[in-house]
Design an enzyme around this catalytic site. Structure first.
Site, PDB file in Angstrom:
ATOM      1  N   ARG A   6     -14.163  65.938  -0.321  1.00 19.39           N
ATOM      2  CA  ARG A   6     -13.142  65.667   0.697  1.00 19.39           C
ATOM      3  C   ARG A   6     -11.804  65.924   0.036  1.00 19.39           C
ATOM      4  O   ARG A   6     -11.444  65.269  -0.944  1.00 19.39           O
ATOM      5  CB  ARG A   6     -13.239  64.222   1.188  1.00 19.39           C
ATOM      6  CG  ARG A   6     -12.008  63.799   1.970  1.00 19.39           C
ATOM      7  CD  ARG A   6     -12.158  62.497   2.707  1.00 19.39           C
ATOM      8  NE  ARG A   6     -13.015  62.646   3.855  1.00 19.39           N
ATOM      9  CZ  ARG A   6     -13.087  61.776   4.869  1.00 19.39           C
ATOM     10  NH1 ARG A   6     -12.324  60.693   4.853  1.00 19.39           N
ATOM     11  NH2 ARG A   6     -13.889  61.974   5.875  1.00 19.39           N
ATOM     12  N   HIS A  28     -13.764  69.487   9.701  1.00 22.78           N
ATOM     13  CA  HIS A  28     -14.563  68.282   9.451  1.00 22.78           C
ATOM     14  C   HIS A  28     -15.962  68.547  10.026  1.00 22.78           C
ATOM     15  O   HIS A  28     -16.381  67.932  11.010  1.00 22.78           O
ATOM     16  CB  HIS A  28     -13.893  67.075  10.111  1.00 22.78           C
ATOM     17  CG  HIS A  28     -14.341  65.753   9.571  1.00 22.78           C
ATOM     18  ND1 HIS A  28     -15.322  65.634   8.593  1.00 22.78           N
ATOM     19  CD2 HIS A  28     -13.958  64.472   9.888  1.00 22.78           C
ATOM     20  CE1 HIS A  28     -15.503  64.340   8.320  1.00 22.78           C
ATOM     21  NE2 HIS A  28     -14.694  63.632   9.096  1.00 22.78           N
ATOM     22  N   GLN A  62     -18.645  65.653  10.585  1.00 25.88           N
ATOM     23  CA  GLN A  62     -18.314  64.786  11.710  1.00 25.88           C
ATOM     24  C   GLN A  62     -18.705  65.443  13.028  1.00 25.88           C
ATOM     25  O   GLN A  62     -19.283  64.809  13.913  1.00 25.88           O
ATOM     26  CB  GLN A  62     -16.809  64.474  11.716  1.00 25.88           C
ATOM     27  CG  GLN A  62     -16.384  63.600  12.879  1.00 25.88           C
ATOM     28  CD  GLN A  62     -16.930  62.188  12.763  1.00 25.88           C
ATOM     29  OE1 GLN A  62     -16.733  61.517  11.760  1.00 25.88           O
ATOM     30  NE2 GLN A  62     -17.633  61.723  13.793  1.00 25.88           N
ATOM     31  N   ASP A 107      -8.610  62.099  18.549  1.00 20.16           N
ATOM     32  CA  ASP A 107      -8.496  61.760  17.127  1.00 20.16           C
ATOM     33  C   ASP A 107      -7.047  61.344  16.877  1.00 20.16           C
ATOM     34  O   ASP A 107      -6.173  61.548  17.734  1.00 20.16           O
ATOM     35  CB  ASP A 107      -8.897  62.988  16.268  1.00 20.16           C
ATOM     36  CG  ASP A 107      -8.885  62.699  14.767  1.00 20.16           C
ATOM     37  OD1 ASP A 107      -8.984  61.522  14.372  1.00 20.16           O
ATOM     38  OD2 ASP A 107      -8.771  63.673  13.988  1.00 20.16           O
ATOM     39  N   CYS A 116     -13.867  60.034  16.112  1.00 20.36           N
ATOM     40  CA  CYS A 116     -14.488  60.071  14.771  1.00 20.36           C
ATOM     41  C   CYS A 116     -14.187  58.818  13.959  1.00 20.36           C
ATOM     42  O   CYS A 116     -14.893  58.522  13.003  1.00 20.36           O
ATOM     43  CB  CYS A 116     -14.045  61.322  14.030  1.00 20.36           C
ATOM     44  SG  CYS A 116     -12.284  61.370  13.642  1.00 20.36           S
ATOM     45  N   ARG A 133     -23.498  60.121  11.685  1.00 18.01           N
ATOM     46  CA  ARG A 133     -23.045  60.793  10.458  1.00 18.01           C
ATOM     47  C   ARG A 133     -24.161  60.748   9.423  1.00 18.01           C
ATOM     48  O   ARG A 133     -24.444  61.727   8.739  1.00 18.01           O
ATOM     49  CB  ARG A 133     -21.800  60.076   9.882  1.00 18.01           C
ATOM     50  CG  ARG A 133     -20.526  60.207  10.690  1.00 18.01           C
ATOM     51  CD  ARG A 133     -19.982  61.629  10.649  1.00 18.01           C
ATOM     52  NE  ARG A 133     -19.710  62.097   9.306  1.00 18.01           N
ATOM     53  CZ  ARG A 133     -18.606  61.839   8.608  1.00 18.01           C
ATOM     54  NH1 ARG A 133     -17.641  61.132   9.150  1.00 18.01           N
ATOM     55  NH2 ARG A 133     -18.442  62.321   7.388  1.00 18.01           N
TER      56      ARG A 133
HETATM   57  N1  NVA Z   1      -8.003  63.979  11.494  1.00 15.93           N
HETATM   58  C1  NVA Z   1      -8.305  62.824  10.690  1.00 15.93           C
HETATM   59  C2  NVA Z   1      -9.780  62.578  10.653  1.00 15.93           C
HETATM   60  C3  NVA Z   1     -10.189  61.367   9.867  1.00 15.93           C
HETATM   61  C4  NVA Z   1     -11.663  61.182   9.779  1.00 15.93           C
HETATM   62  C5  NVA Z   1      -7.746  63.004   9.293  1.00 15.93           C
HETATM   63  O1  NVA Z   1      -7.860  64.111   8.745  1.00 15.93           O
HETATM   64  O2  NVA Z   1      -7.175  62.059   8.747  1.00 15.93           O
HETATM   65  N1   CP Z   2     -14.733  59.822  10.436  1.00 16.27           N
HETATM   66  C1   CP Z   2     -14.603  59.820   9.096  1.00 16.27           C
HETATM   67  O1   CP Z   2     -14.707  60.850   8.426  1.00 16.27           O
HETATM   68  O2   CP Z   2     -14.400  58.594   8.574  1.00 16.27           O
HETATM   69  P1   CP Z   2     -13.935  58.257   7.075  1.00 16.27           P
HETATM   70  O3   CP Z   2     -12.553  58.801   6.912  1.00 16.27           O
HETATM   71  O4   CP Z   2     -13.990  56.759   7.026  1.00 16.27           O
HETATM   72  O5   CP Z   2     -14.889  58.893   6.117  1.00 16.27           O
END
Ligand code: NVA
Ligand code: CP
Length: 305
Positions: free
Chosen positions: A104, A131, A134, A223, A263, A291
């Site tokens: 990540r 993502h 997800q 989101d 998500c 997930r």
């Molecule tokens: N768009 C959000 C998704 C978090 C799971 C982010 O990148 O922070």
């Molecule tokens: N939805 C998601 O990816 O959650 P986290 O940021 O908690 O991993």
């Protein structure tokens, strides 16, 4: 699956996505019925996190355990990655200890670079661009509840971010019509829009009014307005996204019985009202649970002998 990695859904065919979803359903069935499925016995997944996480970290770690393997957590800050060790060296080192890498991070190019130099599968656990894990869970949840994906209308309301990018690609590849409402200046990635406009069959539209996107939708997804790394833009974004809240009034435009997905983490009163969130909490937390099952399918398909 012919792919060696899961870097973005653009790399997969609709058939490969469906294969992952079918495998995910089997993983869920096995887990719920106590059927042993330790296909990755003795294997190790390295998990690199350069951004925060709750769901991704826990679901990958628990998933590897349930598959008979092991997962280890590497924080960007505490490992040499945070001190500037080249990603190609990290890739070559981890390839000698582990059997897979989940990462990540911010730039998609870092994940692509890692995959280029790794001799083991690499899975994207979120970048600024995509993502994919997800969205596999989202598609799994919709298919579970509505028995199909093809021909359904998916509406995404909000920022043209990693979720929007992956939903557009995943939805269209699975035969869904996709309608996205973003304020001007917050569009999805141009590579994704080029893909979407070139798709034949399912319909795609990018509009400026949430009501237009939600009209006749079977699934409404939103989101956060400020993603990880955009914290300083929060106030500007709150102004830009005024009118983009998924609330009861907006959902009146959707098909009766429409699903809502998020998500998580969610900001009630911003991108989703508390009322809509609670009314659809069962679907949203099923999405979070999925997930685990979807990622176990990905790990199995990429890492099995
Ligand atoms: N768009 C959000 C998704 C978090 C799971 C982010 O990148 O922070
Ligand atoms: N939805 C998601 O990816 O959650 P986290 O940021 O908690 O991993």
């Amino acid at each position: 699956m012919t792919q060696r990695h899961l870097l973005k859904l653009l790399d997969l065919t609709g058939e490969e996505i469906n294969q992952i979803l079918d495998t995910a359903d089997q993983m869920k069935y096995s887990q719920k019925h106590g059927i042993v499925h330790d296909y990755l016995r003795g294997k190790t997944l390295a998990m690199i996190f350069e951004k925060n996480s709750t769901r991704t970290r826990v679901s990958f770690e628990v998933g590897m355990y349930q598959l008979g393997g092991h997962a280890l957590f590497l924080s960007g800050k505490e490992s040499q990655i945070g001190r500037g060790e080249p990603v190609e060296d990290t890739a070559r080192v981890l390839s000698r200890y582990c059997d897979g890498i989940m990462i990540r991070t911010f730039a998609q190019s870092e994940v692509e670079e890692l995959a280029k130099h790794a001799t083991i599968p690499v899975v994207n656990g979120l970048t600024d661009f995509a993502h994919p894990c997800q969205v596999l869970a989202d598609l799994m949840t919709v298919r579970e509840r509505m028995s199909r994906l093809e021909g359904l209308k998916l509406a995404f309301i909000g920022d043209g971010n990693n979720m929007a990018n992956s939903l557009i690609v995943g939805g269209l590849k699975c035969g869904m019509d996709v309608s996205v409402a973003c304020p001007e200046g917050y569009d999805p990635d141009s590579e994704v829009l080029d893909f979407a406009h070139a798709v034949t069959g399912p319909k795609f539209e990018l509009v400026r009014t949430p009501a237009q996107a939600v009209a006749g939708a079977d699934v409404v997804i939103t989101d956060v307005w400020a993603s990880m790394g955009q914290e300083e833009e929060k106030a500007v974004r709150q102004r830009a996204f005024a009118g983009y809240c998924v609330d009861a009034q907006l959902l009146e435009m959707a098909k009766p019985g429409c699903m809502v997905q998020h998500c998580l983490p969610a900001h009630r009163g911003e991108e989703i009202s508390a009322e809509v969130f609670e009314q659809h909490a069962d679907e949203i937390f099923e999405e979070a649970e999925n997930r685990l099952h979807a990622q176990k399918a990905v790990l199995y398909l990429l890492m099995k002998d």
